[in-house]
Write a protein that holds these residues in place. Structure first.
Motif, PDB file in Angstrom:
ATOM      1  N   LYS A 100      58.543  29.579  15.313  1.00 60.49           N
ATOM      2  CA  LYS A 100      59.064  30.839  14.786  1.00 60.49           C
ATOM      3  C   LYS A 100      59.764  31.647  15.864  1.00 60.49           C
ATOM      4  O   LYS A 100      60.863  32.144  15.670  1.00 60.49           O
ATOM      5  N   THR A 101      59.106  31.761  17.001  1.00 60.74           N
ATOM      6  CA  THR A 101      59.677  32.572  18.057  1.00 60.74           C
ATOM      7  C   THR A 101      60.958  31.933  18.595  1.00 60.74           C
ATOM      8  O   THR A 101      61.923  32.614  18.915  1.00 60.74           O
ATOM      9  N   CYS A 102      60.947  30.612  18.662  1.00 60.17           N
ATOM     10  CA  CYS A 102      62.137  29.860  19.052  1.00 60.17           C
ATOM     11  C   CYS A 102      63.313  30.232  18.143  1.00 60.17           C
ATOM     12  O   CYS A 102      64.410  30.535  18.608  1.00 60.17           O
ATOM     13  N   GLY A 109      48.991  30.696  18.619  1.00 62.84           N
ATOM     14  CA  GLY A 109      48.584  32.057  18.957  1.00 62.84           C
ATOM     15  C   GLY A 109      49.348  32.654  20.114  1.00 62.84           C
ATOM     16  O   GLY A 109      48.821  33.458  20.865  1.00 62.84           O
ATOM     17  N   VAL A 110      50.598  32.248  20.276  1.00 60.10           N
ATOM     18  CA  VAL A 110      51.415  32.821  21.346  1.00 60.10           C
ATOM     19  C   VAL A 110      51.871  34.222  20.947  1.00 60.10           C
ATOM     20  O   VAL A 110      51.753  35.173  21.707  1.00 60.10           O
ATOM     21  N   THR A 111      52.391  34.331  19.730  1.00 69.77           N
ATOM     22  CA  THR A 111      52.826  35.640  19.247  1.00 69.77           C
ATOM     23  C   THR A 111      51.625  36.323  18.611  1.00 69.77           C
ATOM     24  O   THR A 111      51.037  35.786  17.688  1.00 69.77           O
ATOM     25  N   ASN A 115      61.514  23.192   9.902  1.00 74.62           N
ATOM     26  CA  ASN A 115      61.727  23.009  11.340  1.00 74.62           C
ATOM     27  C   ASN A 115      61.120  21.702  11.859  1.00 74.62           C
ATOM     28  O   ASN A 115      60.367  21.039  11.149  1.00 74.62           O
ATOM     29  N   ASP A 122      63.173  16.799  13.973  1.00 74.24           N
ATOM     30  CA  ASP A 122      63.237  15.744  14.992  1.00 74.24           C
ATOM     31  C   ASP A 122      61.869  15.101  15.206  1.00 74.24           C
ATOM     32  O   ASP A 122      61.753  13.873  15.308  1.00 74.24           O
ATOM     33  N   ARG A 166      64.690  24.419  18.406  1.00 72.02           N
ATOM     34  CA  ARG A 166      64.764  24.269  19.855  1.00 72.02           C
ATOM     35  C   ARG A 166      66.186  24.020  20.339  1.00 72.02           C
ATOM     36  O   ARG A 166      66.596  24.522  21.369  1.00 72.02           O
TER      37      ARG A 166
HETATM   38  N1  GTP Z   1      60.727  19.150  19.147  1.00 73.95           N
HETATM   39  C1  GTP Z   1      60.883  20.393  18.686  1.00 73.95           C
HETATM   40  N2  GTP Z   1      60.169  21.369  19.274  1.00 73.95           N
HETATM   41  C2  GTP Z   1      60.310  22.630  18.819  1.00 73.95           C
HETATM   42  C3  GTP Z   1      61.186  22.936  17.726  1.00 73.95           C
HETATM   43  N3  GTP Z   1      61.099  24.262  17.508  1.00 73.95           N
HETATM   44  C4  GTP Z   1      60.215  24.768  18.402  1.00 73.95           C
HETATM   45  N4  GTP Z   1      59.733  23.803  19.214  1.00 73.95           N
HETATM   46  C5  GTP Z   1      58.726  23.961  20.281  1.00 73.95           C
HETATM   47  O1  GTP Z   1      57.507  24.330  19.653  1.00 73.95           O
HETATM   48  C6  GTP Z   1      56.722  25.168  20.496  1.00 73.95           C
HETATM   49  C7  GTP Z   1      56.262  26.395  19.745  1.00 73.95           C
HETATM   50  O2  GTP Z   1      57.322  27.289  19.548  1.00 73.95           O
HETATM   51  P1  GTP Z   1      57.109  28.848  19.304  1.00 73.95           P
HETATM   52  O3  GTP Z   1      58.457  29.381  18.962  1.00 73.95           O
HETATM   53  O4  GTP Z   1      56.357  29.501  20.424  1.00 73.95           O
HETATM   54  O5  GTP Z   1      56.178  28.822  18.031  1.00 73.95           O
HETATM   55  P2  GTP Z   1      55.593  30.014  17.174  1.00 73.95           P
HETATM   56  O6  GTP Z   1      55.619  29.564  15.772  1.00 73.95           O
HETATM   57  O7  GTP Z   1      56.274  31.292  17.477  1.00 73.95           O
HETATM   58  O8  GTP Z   1      54.110  30.003  17.672  1.00 73.95           O
HETATM   59  P3  GTP Z   1      52.960  31.140  17.579  1.00 73.95           P
HETATM   60  O9  GTP Z   1      53.493  32.303  18.331  1.00 73.95           O
HETATM   61  O10 GTP Z   1      51.785  30.516  18.234  1.00 73.95           O
HETATM   62  O11 GTP Z   1      52.737  31.414  16.156  1.00 73.95           O
HETATM   63  C8  GTP Z   1      57.575  25.449  21.716  1.00 73.95           C
HETATM   64  O12 GTP Z   1      57.106  24.628  22.767  1.00 73.95           O
HETATM   65  C9  GTP Z   1      58.973  25.072  21.265  1.00 73.95           C
HETATM   66  O13 GTP Z   1      59.745  24.652  22.352  1.00 73.95           O
HETATM   67  C10 GTP Z   1      61.922  21.864  17.124  1.00 73.95           C
HETATM   68  O14 GTP Z   1      62.690  22.030  16.169  1.00 73.95           O
HETATM   69  N5  GTP Z   1      61.729  20.625  17.648  1.00 73.95           N
END
Ligand code: GTP
Lengths: 670, 75
Positions: free
Chosen positions: A16-18, A35-37, A114, A117, A145
């Motif tokens: 999500k944050t990505c 649990g990053v965000t 998402n 890949d 990503r």
């Molecule tokens: N291979 C791959 N990795 C991804 C993709 N999108 C995100 N990531 C990776 O997934 C991980 C989590 O990404 P975040 O954006 O921190 O995820 P989040 O959903 O915000 O996580 P929380 O804050 O814990 O809820 C990171 O290491 C990213 O680099 C994708 O489309 N492909």
């Protein structure tokens, strides 16, 4: 024109944050664990009007931990938002539970499929058109990503309407449908912004935040009655364990069908790579040693191998050319002695004294970002869980502590993802004892002056000291105040991901920027103030330092520190200002002895003995969390008592410990 | 048989996990563990530390105390 408001929502660690960063062009914290965000973040959408909100990850709309609750409250209160639901294609089934719950609330939703890949690598091909057809909302395959598919998603966002009364109505069986209907009738007169069916369903599911919403209503008894009745009936007639179970099962079987129709799995291979790394880093014998080794390498890089030489270079540059040029310029333009003193003795000494540590701090933040983005963080929790269990906590507490090495404030925040309130609170009490980057300048200054030959070792001992004190405090808390409460542990282990340079650099820069900003704002302000207090005194301006206001103020509290060995007004003044931010201690010292950082060290050796210097460093480490940390603790605990206690714990342990160090050291003849 | 009694790389079917703490139970369900699903015990950490499970492509870690409350049938 009304600005569009869009919220990102989905399971933890799904990117999500990505995606948020890709859509807004801003930067938020990305990491590879669940649990990053932990709080709501707002950004502005690129190329179009509107704001984008990044929410913490949730496994269900029915929350367990504090970060999940943020999302539930958001869903209950905000009615204007449309949503982008990020779904991890490689874990489709599990992710769709959130999707279903969102669709039940309203179809103002776009599904961002998402990690296609990752799914592809595992041999799963997802027919997104089919999925779109069945769900009745747009489904866009993306790779957050690498920003693939972002354009299509943007297109969809432009088209999306934020208001639609359409909802998904799963059929939950006669008993529950009956209960929902009864609830809806009762809910009808209430001013609830969102779908009443959704509220009813969440209530039946035992969602505590929805309960809280209805709690104040006079017919709350009626609601509880309906739920009670439905549960009894279900248990009797269909032999299901609970309402929650039945609701979950209904959704599960719907999802099962959905997935069967739209996903083709060729081979199901798990990630070999992850397997192999895990068999080493969580190995019986190697797990803990590897963790300690990594910490050691990180530490040595910061202090010895890389960060220290760089900081030295910068220091030479500031003390040499920069000061020289400034001095001459000031001469040239004929600045008054007041201005000259302000700039050279106040600002250059104060701010420069802190800025020289920027390289070291960047090295530290780079290492932390590497740990965070790789996926190793989640492994640390399981490797350390056994140890943490003995002090009544769980392995998850280790994440806030490690983040705390960078800065205590995000460390305290990170505790949100810990499920048990007690574990969370104790972790928040421990975090301020972690040696954050702001303490690093103080250590570097004193260790460089007094322990030049084994600098790294001395500083390492301080890091360990902080951890040990924190562990003792945790043990104390969980065997007194929280004796009755068991700690729990469950952790999802994400696959390892090769960190990307771009992400790493941005993460490092974002964290480091805070340090530089601090130097530019309140260390600057603090330096000017301290300089002025040292320049002025009761008898006028440009007084002898010992006659200044600063000396007076420091002198008042100095006796308190007499038993610790540093009962001088200079040390007291530094400690007092250090409460603002720990780096200011260095600024204050630089100003008081008005010498550049390089000469400060030799100057200090006249004022302190090695023993006192060590005690002083230990005191700085422990005494009182900085202002920003105290504010964070206050905000996160919602409790004056615990905020106050965290200050008291710090001060008392610092005082007692340094007293012992000093007195025993003296007896031993140091 | 209990989940904690499996040895490394054993595959088993979950028959009952209603005895574990309610919070853990909820999380397990959210992570996709349910009656009759297949799990693989990857490894146990030393000194009675947590164990690592794999289930439909994802890895979960759980304390041994909790694993002792989960009934499984070995395949
Ligand atoms: N291979 C791959 N990795 C991804 C993709 N999108 C995100 N990531 C990776 O997934 C991980 C989590 O990404 P975040 O954006 O921190 O995820 P989040 O959903 O915000 O996580 P929380 O804050 O814990 O809820 C990171 O290491 C990213 O680099 C994708 O489309 N492909």
């Amino acid at each position: 024109m009304t600005a569009q408001q869009i919220a990102l929502i989905g399971n933890p660690n799904t990117g999500k944050t990505c995606l948020f960063n890709a859509l807004t062009g801003s930067y938020q914290y990305v990491g590879n664990w669940s649990g990053v965000t932990v709080e709501k973040k707002v950004g502005y959408l690129r190329n179009q009007q509107g704001t984008l909100i990044d929410l913490p990850g949730i496994y269900s709309v029915n929350p367990i931990s504090a970060d999940e609750a943020v999302v539930t409250d958001f869903l209950i209160q905000e009615d204007c938002a449309s949503f982008v639901n990020i779904v991890d294609a490689s874990q489709l089934k599990r992710n769709l539970h959130v999707t279903i719950q969102l669709l039940e609330r309203g179809k103002n939703l776009i599904v961002g499929l998402n990690m296609i890949d990752v799914a592809k690598k595992r041999g799963a091909v997802i027919d997104s058109a089919r999925l779109q057809e069945t769900l009745g909302v747009p489904v866009v395959p993306i790779i957050a990503r690498t920003e693939q598919g972002i354009d299509q998603l943007n297109q969809q966002l432009k088209k999306s309407k934020s208001t639609t009364n359409d909802v998904l109505s799963l059929y939950y069986g006669t008993i529950i449908e009956r209960a929902i209907q009864e609830m809806e009738e009762e809910l009808a007169p209430l001013p609830i912004k969102v779908s009443k069916r959704w509220i009813a369903l969440q209530f039946l599911d035992g969602n505590q935040h929805v309960e809280k919403l209805l709690d104040s209503e006079e017919n709350f008894d009626v609601f509880e009655n309906i739920r009670e009745k439905a549960e009894q009936k279900l248990k009797k007639e269909q032999r299901v364990a609970s309402l929650t179970q039945h609701i979950h099962d209904t959704r599960e079987s719907y999802i099962e069908k959905l997935v069967q129709n739209s996903v083709v799995v060729n081979t199901s291979r798990t990630n070999n790579w992850t397997e192999k790394i895990d068999s080493i880093v969580t190995n019986k014998f190697l797990g803990i040693p590897i963790f300690l080794l990594l910490m050691y390498v990180m530490f040595m890089l910061t202090f010895d191998w890389l960060g220290f030489p760089l900081s030295d270079l910068l220091d030479a540059f500031i003390a040499g050319p920069i000061t020289f040029v400034l001095e001459n310029t000031l001469e040239l333009i004929g600045a008054s002695t007041f201005i000259q003193s302000l700039i050279l003795d106040g600002i250059v000494a104060g701010v420069g004294g802190v800025l020289v540590f920027v390289p070291q701090i960047f090295v530290l933040f780079f290492c932390l970002s590497l740990l965070e983005d790789s996926g190793y963080m989640a492994r640390v929790t399981i490797v350390m869980d056994r140890l943490m269990q003995t002090i009544g906590l769980n392995g998850k507490s280790f994440i806030p502590l490690i983040i705390g090495f960078g800065c205590n404030v995000p460390g305290v925040m990170a505790a949100r993802s810990i499920e048990q309130p007690k574990d969370r609170l104790v972790t928040m009490m421990m975090t301020p004892f972690m040696s954050c980057s702001a303490r690093l300048p103080v250590y570097a200054l004193f260790a460089g002056a007094f322990f030049a030959s084994n600098q790294a070792l001395v500083v390492l001992s301080l890091y360990v000291l902080g951890i040990v004190v924190a562990l003792i405090l945790a043990k104390f808390l969980s065997s007194t105040t929280f004796k009755e409460q068991k700690s729990l542990f469950i952790m999802e282990l994400p696959p390892y991901r090769l960190p990307q340079w771009r992400t790493l650099w941005r993460a490092t820069w974002e964290k480091g920027k805070g340090f530089i900003r601090k130097a530019g704002t309140y260390i600057f302000g603090g330096s000017v103030l301290i300089w002025f207090l040292s320049y002025a005194g009761p008898s006028g301006l440009a007084v002898e330092m010992d006659e200044s206001y600063l000396a007076m103020i420091g002198g008042v509290i100095a006796p308190i520190f007499e038993p610790l060995g540093f009962g001088t007004w200079q040390a007291s003044a530094a400690l007092l200002t250090g409460v603002l931010a720990k780096e200011i201690v260095v600024s204050t010292m630089s100003i008081i002895y008005f010498v550049p950082e390089m000469e400060l060290q030799s100057f200090l050796s006249d004022q302190f003995t090695p023993l006192i210097a060590y005690g002083f460093m230990a005191f700085i480490l422990l005494y009182i969390p900085c202002l920003a940390t105290v504010a964070a603790v206050r905000k996160e605990t919602h409790s004056r008592k615990w905020t106050f206690l965290s200050i008291v714990y710090g001060f008392v342990s610092a005082y007692v410990l340094v007293f012992v160090i000093y007195q025993v050291g003296k007896l031993l003849g140091y | 048989m209990l989940l904690s009694e499996l040895s490394n790389n054993d595959i088993a079917r979950v028959t009952d996990f209603s005895k574990v703490h309610i919070v853990i139970q909820k999380r397990l369900r959210q992570l996709g563990i349910k009656q009759d699903c297949e799990v693989c015990l990857i490894r146990k950490l030393p000194f009675g530390g947590p164990c690592m499970l794999e289930s439909s492509g994802q890895c979960i870690s759980l304390r041994l105390d909790e694993a002792r409350l989960i009934e499984v049938q070995k395949k």
